[in-house]
Design an enzyme around this catalytic site. Structure first.
Site, PDB file in Angstrom:
ATOM      1  N   ARG A   6      50.233-111.871 -80.792  1.00 31.30           N
ATOM      2  CA  ARG A   6      49.307-110.333 -81.371  1.00 31.30           C
ATOM      3  C   ARG A   6      49.740-109.585 -79.744  1.00 31.30           C
ATOM      4  NH1 ARG A   6      43.779-110.272 -82.574  1.00 31.30           N
ATOM      5  NH2 ARG A   6      44.379-107.497 -82.541  1.00 31.30           N
ATOM      6  N   GLU A  77      41.231-101.188 -89.746  1.00 28.60           N
ATOM      7  CA  GLU A  77      40.388-102.109 -89.048  1.00 28.60           C
ATOM      8  C   GLU A  77      38.772-101.773 -89.221  1.00 28.60           C
ATOM      9  OE1 GLU A  77      40.559-104.793 -86.688  1.00 28.60           O
ATOM     10  OE2 GLU A  77      42.586-104.641 -86.269  1.00 28.60           O
ATOM     11  N   TYR A 107      49.918-106.087 -74.894  1.00 33.29           N
ATOM     12  CA  TYR A 107      48.697-104.843 -74.680  1.00 33.29           C
ATOM     13  C   TYR A 107      49.093-103.782 -74.103  1.00 33.29           C
ATOM     14  CZ  TYR A 107      45.636-108.697 -77.492  1.00 33.29           C
ATOM     15  OH  TYR A 107      45.575-109.214 -77.899  1.00 33.29           O
ATOM     16  N   ARG A 115      41.747-107.344 -74.423  1.00 42.38           N
ATOM     17  CA  ARG A 115      42.775-108.242 -73.924  1.00 42.38           C
ATOM     18  C   ARG A 115      42.535-108.655 -72.342  1.00 42.38           C
ATOM     19  NH1 ARG A 115      42.468-113.041 -76.989  1.00 42.38           N
ATOM     20  NH2 ARG A 115      42.083-113.683 -75.154  1.00 42.38           N
TER      21      ARG A 115
END
Length: 120
Positions: A6, A77, A107, A115
């Site tokens: 991710r 999303e 990220y 996160r």
């Protein structure tokens, strides 16, 4: 074995050149942190928040050297009230022998808030 890796980033404005450059930056960071070659990638799913609609981030990924045959797909999303705006998320499916705990998720920018437990 296929693992999911991710990553996410945010952009300053809904402009094609920013969408492309930040998507490339995010994907290059994921690849670098996980020592990935394009041939190892099964597919890449890229989502954006609904406020990003002037360009397809997958187009930027396909311009990377060796990535023209990597399957990529874009989508939006869910439009959840209070969600992080102007966010691009990547889910890369990679053939690897790396254990799940050793996968490096990436990220960047404002997306570190998504996160914080995974940010170095």
């Amino acid at each position: 074995m296929i693992r999911g890796i991710r990553g996410a980033t945010t952009i300053e404005a809904n402009l094609p050149e920013i969408i492309y450059s930040e998507t490339v930056n995010l994907v290059e960071n994921i690849v670098k942190e996980n020592n990935i070659q394009p041939e190892d990638i099964a597919s890449v799913v890229i989502s954006t928040t609904p406020d990003i609609n002037t360009a397809f981030p997958a187009k930027a990924v396909r311009t990377l050297e060796g990535w023209q045959f990597v399957p990529t797909m874009c989508m939006h999303e869910m439009n959840v009230p209070g969600a992080l705006p102007l966010c691009i998320r990547v889910l890369m499916h990679v053939n690897t022998n790396v254990s799940q705990k050793d996968v490096q998720h990436v990220y960047l920018n404002g997306a570190v808030a998504l996160r914080p437990d995974l940010v170095k």
